[in-house]
Scaffold this motif. Structure first.
Motif, PDB file in Angstrom:
ATOM      1  N   ASP A 135     -21.404  30.151  -8.970  1.00 60.86           N
ATOM      2  CA  ASP A 135     -21.333  29.488  -7.666  1.00 60.86           C
ATOM      3  C   ASP A 135     -19.942  28.973  -7.326  1.00 60.86           C
ATOM      4  O   ASP A 135     -19.781  28.123  -6.446  1.00 60.86           O
ATOM      5  N   LEU A 136     -18.913  29.497  -7.985  1.00 57.34           N
ATOM      6  CA  LEU A 136     -17.544  29.070  -7.666  1.00 57.34           C
ATOM      7  C   LEU A 136     -17.158  29.435  -6.241  1.00 57.34           C
ATOM      8  O   LEU A 136     -16.328  28.779  -5.618  1.00 57.34           O
ATOM      9  N   ASN A 137     -17.742  30.512  -5.721  1.00 54.92           N
ATOM     10  CA  ASN A 137     -17.411  30.972  -4.371  1.00 54.92           C
ATOM     11  C   ASN A 137     -18.412  30.489  -3.325  1.00 54.92           C
ATOM     12  O   ASN A 137     -18.430  30.983  -2.204  1.00 54.92           O
ATOM     13  N   TYR A 138     -19.250  29.524  -3.700  1.00 53.68           N
ATOM     14  CA  TYR A 138     -20.284  29.038  -2.796  1.00 53.68           C
ATOM     15  C   TYR A 138     -19.820  27.785  -2.077  1.00 53.68           C
ATOM     16  O   TYR A 138     -19.382  26.820  -2.703  1.00 53.68           O
ATOM     17  N   SER A 139     -19.900  27.815  -0.769  1.00 53.35           N
ATOM     18  CA  SER A 139     -19.537  26.651   0.035  1.00 53.35           C
ATOM     19  C   SER A 139     -20.806  26.003   0.576  1.00 53.35           C
ATOM     20  O   SER A 139     -21.680  26.672   1.107  1.00 53.35           O
ATOM     21  N   THR A 140     -20.913  24.688   0.423  1.00 55.82           N
ATOM     22  CA  THR A 140     -22.095  23.965   0.891  1.00 55.82           C
ATOM     23  C   THR A 140     -21.987  23.538   2.341  1.00 55.82           C
ATOM     24  O   THR A 140     -22.908  22.951   2.894  1.00 55.82           O
ATOM     25  N   SER A 141     -20.841  23.832   2.978  1.00 51.02           N
ATOM     26  CA  SER A 141     -20.660  23.409   4.368  1.00 51.02           C
ATOM     27  C   SER A 141     -21.391  24.348   5.320  1.00 51.02           C
ATOM     28  O   SER A 141     -21.688  25.489   4.990  1.00 51.02           O
ATOM     29  N   GLY A 142     -21.669  23.845   6.523  1.00 49.41           N
ATOM     30  CA  GLY A 142     -22.287  24.681   7.558  1.00 49.41           C
ATOM     31  C   GLY A 142     -23.789  24.806   7.383  1.00 49.41           C
ATOM     32  O   GLY A 142     -24.451  23.973   6.759  1.00 49.41           O
ATOM     33  N   ALA A 143     -24.338  25.885   7.948  1.00 52.26           N
ATOM     34  CA  ALA A 143     -25.779  26.095   7.943  1.00 52.26           C
ATOM     35  C   ALA A 143     -26.303  26.318   6.530  1.00 52.26           C
ATOM     36  O   ALA A 143     -25.580  26.761   5.638  1.00 52.26           O
ATOM     37  N   SER A 144     -27.575  26.013   6.336  1.00 54.92           N
ATOM     38  CA  SER A 144     -28.196  26.206   5.033  1.00 54.92           C
ATOM     39  C   SER A 144     -28.308  27.683   4.716  1.00 54.92           C
ATOM     40  O   SER A 144     -28.686  28.500   5.556  1.00 54.92           O
ATOM     41  N   HIS A 145     -27.951  28.048   3.491  1.00 55.45           N
ATOM     42  CA  HIS A 145     -28.071  29.430   3.033  1.00 55.45           C
ATOM     43  C   HIS A 145     -29.072  29.529   1.885  1.00 55.45           C
ATOM     44  O   HIS A 145     -29.139  30.543   1.227  1.00 55.45           O
ATOM     45  N   ARG A 146     -29.858  28.486   1.665  1.00 59.07           N
ATOM     46  CA  ARG A 146     -30.663  28.380   0.454  1.00 59.07           C
ATOM     47  C   ARG A 146     -32.155  28.375   0.786  1.00 59.07           C
ATOM     48  O   ARG A 146     -32.592  27.748   1.747  1.00 59.07           O
ATOM     49  N   THR A 147     -32.924  29.085  -0.035  1.00 57.18           N
ATOM     50  CA  THR A 147     -34.380  29.079   0.107  1.00 57.18           C
ATOM     51  C   THR A 147     -34.994  28.953  -1.289  1.00 57.18           C
ATOM     52  O   THR A 147     -34.403  29.423  -2.277  1.00 57.18           O
ATOM     53  N   PRO A 148     -36.170  28.313  -1.399  1.00 65.37           N
ATOM     54  CA  PRO A 148     -36.775  28.138  -2.730  1.00 65.37           C
ATOM     55  C   PRO A 148     -37.246  29.460  -3.324  1.00 65.37           C
ATOM     56  O   PRO A 148     -37.702  30.360  -2.612  1.00 65.37           O
ATOM     57  N   LEU A 149     -37.116  29.579  -4.642  1.00 67.32           N
ATOM     58  CA  LEU A 149     -37.779  30.655  -5.372  1.00 67.32           C
ATOM     59  C   LEU A 149     -39.230  30.256  -5.596  1.00 67.32           C
ATOM     60  O   LEU A 149     -39.550  29.079  -5.791  1.00 67.32           O
ATOM     61  N   VAL A 150     -40.099  31.242  -5.553  1.00 65.55           N
ATOM     62  CA  VAL A 150     -41.538  31.000  -5.695  1.00 65.55           C
ATOM     63  C   VAL A 150     -42.015  31.661  -6.983  1.00 65.55           C
ATOM     64  O   VAL A 150     -41.678  32.812  -7.261  1.00 65.55           O
ATOM     65  N   GLN A 151     -42.797  30.940  -7.763  1.00 58.86           N
ATOM     66  CA  GLN A 151     -43.330  31.477  -9.012  1.00 58.86           C
ATOM     67  C   GLN A 151     -44.659  32.187  -8.758  1.00 58.86           C
ATOM     68  O   GLN A 151     -45.497  31.703  -8.013  1.00 58.86           O
ATOM     69  N   ASN A 152     -44.818  33.356  -9.379  1.00 63.41           N
ATOM     70  CA  ASN A 152     -46.078  34.088  -9.334  1.00 63.41           C
ATOM     71  C   ASN A 152     -46.573  34.251 -10.768  1.00 63.41           C
ATOM     72  O   ASN A 152     -46.037  35.050 -11.523  1.00 63.41           O
ATOM     73  N   PRO A 153     -47.605  33.509 -11.173  1.00 60.03           N
ATOM     74  CA  PRO A 153     -48.073  33.598 -12.565  1.00 60.03           C
ATOM     75  C   PRO A 153     -48.583  34.980 -12.946  1.00 60.03           C
ATOM     76  O   PRO A 153     -48.636  35.314 -14.125  1.00 60.03           O
ATOM     77  N   PHE A 154     -48.946  35.794 -11.954  1.00 58.23           N
ATOM     78  CA  PHE A 154     -49.429  37.146 -12.231  1.00 58.23           C
ATOM     79  C   PHE A 154     -48.269  38.137 -12.406  1.00 58.23           C
ATOM     80  O   PHE A 154     -48.436  39.181 -13.026  1.00 58.23           O
ATOM     81  N   GLN A 155     -47.121  37.825 -11.832  1.00 58.33           N
ATOM     82  CA  GLN A 155     -45.918  38.647 -11.937  1.00 58.33           C
ATOM     83  C   GLN A 155     -44.726  37.722 -12.198  1.00 58.33           C
ATOM     84  O   GLN A 155     -43.860  37.541 -11.343  1.00 58.33           O
TER      85      GLN A 155
END
Length: 337
Positions: A155-175
């Motif tokens: 994440d050295l090249n990741y900027s936290t400024s501006g619009a959100s670029h992040r979404t949660p990862l979802v766990q699937n116990p079957f996969q």
């Protein structure tokens, strides 16, 4: 001379192939160089091993690993060498990888195996014990390189400024090996497709949902969602629907009046994930083939899970933060990373 590393501070070059992205690694002592497909949809690191009954191409590498008696598949631990693009070659000891001697299937025109980056215990990410990694895919039509970044470099090249670029990862116990995300809607032009948020939601029985897969070329959408998207594209594109779609193997193509895609009015495409919107540039969802005189939608229908393929991930820094259970999509000129 290769330096030995823990895996927490490594970058390695990646480059486009024929619908996939590859990285150069070396396996064993003495080191045998090979190109392998970068695959977040797989757990395994594997390569073709002698006697390579179905080696895909002359260029494919065949590793000599002794098994007695000969096995259809086997598991080994050895030294893995990265062609690190920052400080020279980096070696990591005791990395487990699989050997396949009878390998069949498409997609291995340039790669001799896979580097699995999934969540499972045998993936490179898990074997290195990484909390985060990222990759940046250049244009699949250009011969340019970028990097996959592991650990502290991710994440050295990741900027936290501006619009959100992040979404949660979802766990699937079957996969449990896949990286699932919640795609809640799609906008074409100014039109939000008429489908409920639950259309592509991960179901209680483990079906449905959307995964991020760097090893799949196209994006696949649940059938109901793809029908709505296809209908809206037809209505907004000012081109004639081509009769060559079946020949090309893509579901929706239009007759191409010019070889320059930038001269064609293509409706915007925006993906609405939980917590963020991702607007894709036209080259991330339209493929032109001047020899056939068509431009096609780089998406298809799926009767199972939806998949965000690598064409849609071009020139995005895709950061998997496994500690925070998020994935970020940051628009980036990947060949300049």
């Amino acid at each position: 001379m290769a330096t030995t590393a823990s895996g927490n501070n490594i970058q390695a070059p990646i480059f486009p192939g024929s619908g996939e992205f590859l990285m150069n690694i070396s396996i064993g002592t003495p080191a045998v160089p090979m190109s392998a497909i970068l695959d977040t949809g797989s757990d395994l690191i594997w390569t073709q091993c002698m006697p390579c009954t179905n080696a895909r191409t002359v260029a494919s590498t065949c590793i000599a690993m002794e098994t007695s008696p000969p096995l259809k598949g086997s598991w080994h631990k050895t030294l893995l060498l990265f062609e690190d693009s920052g400080s020279g070659p980096v070696s990591i000891p005791n990395i487990g990888f699989g050997c396949g001697v009878n390998n069949q299937g498409t997609g291995f025109g340039q790669g001799s195996g896979l580097v699995g980056l999934g969540r499972g215990p045998l993936s490179l990410v898990s074997q290195l014990g990484l909390g985060k990694f990222s990759y940046c895919l250049t244009s699949i039509s250009e011969n340019k390189t970028s990097n996959v970044l592991f650990g502290a470099l991710a994440d050295l090249n990741y900027s936290t400024s501006g619009a959100s670029h992040r979404t949660p990862l979802v766990q699937n116990p079957f996969q449990p090996s896949f990286y699932y995300v919640s795609l809640e809607g799609i906008t074409i032009g100014e039109t939000l497709l008429p489908m409920p948020k639950s259309t592509m939601k991960l179901k209680e029985d483990g079906s449905g949902g959307m995964i991020i897969d760097s090893g799949t070329t196209l994006t696949y959408l649940q059938e109901e969602a793809f029908r709505a998207l296809k209908m809206e594209f037809k209505s907004q594109m000012k081109l004639r629907v081509s009769e060559s779609s079946d020949t090309i193997g893509l579901d929706l193509c239009f007759d191409l009046p010019t070889e320059d895609l930038s001269e064609i009015a293509v409706p915007k495409l925006k993906l609405h994930f939980e917590g963020m919107d991702l607007e894709l540039p036209p080259e991330n969802y339209m493929i032109s083939d001047p020899s056939m005189g068509v431009v096609c939608l780089a998406m298809a229908a799926s009767s199972r899970m939806s998949i965000l393929g690598n064409i849609q991930q071009q020139n995005l820094l895709v950061l998997h933060d496994l500690e925070k259970e998020t994935v970020s999509f940051i628009p980036t000129q990947c060949d300049q990373l």
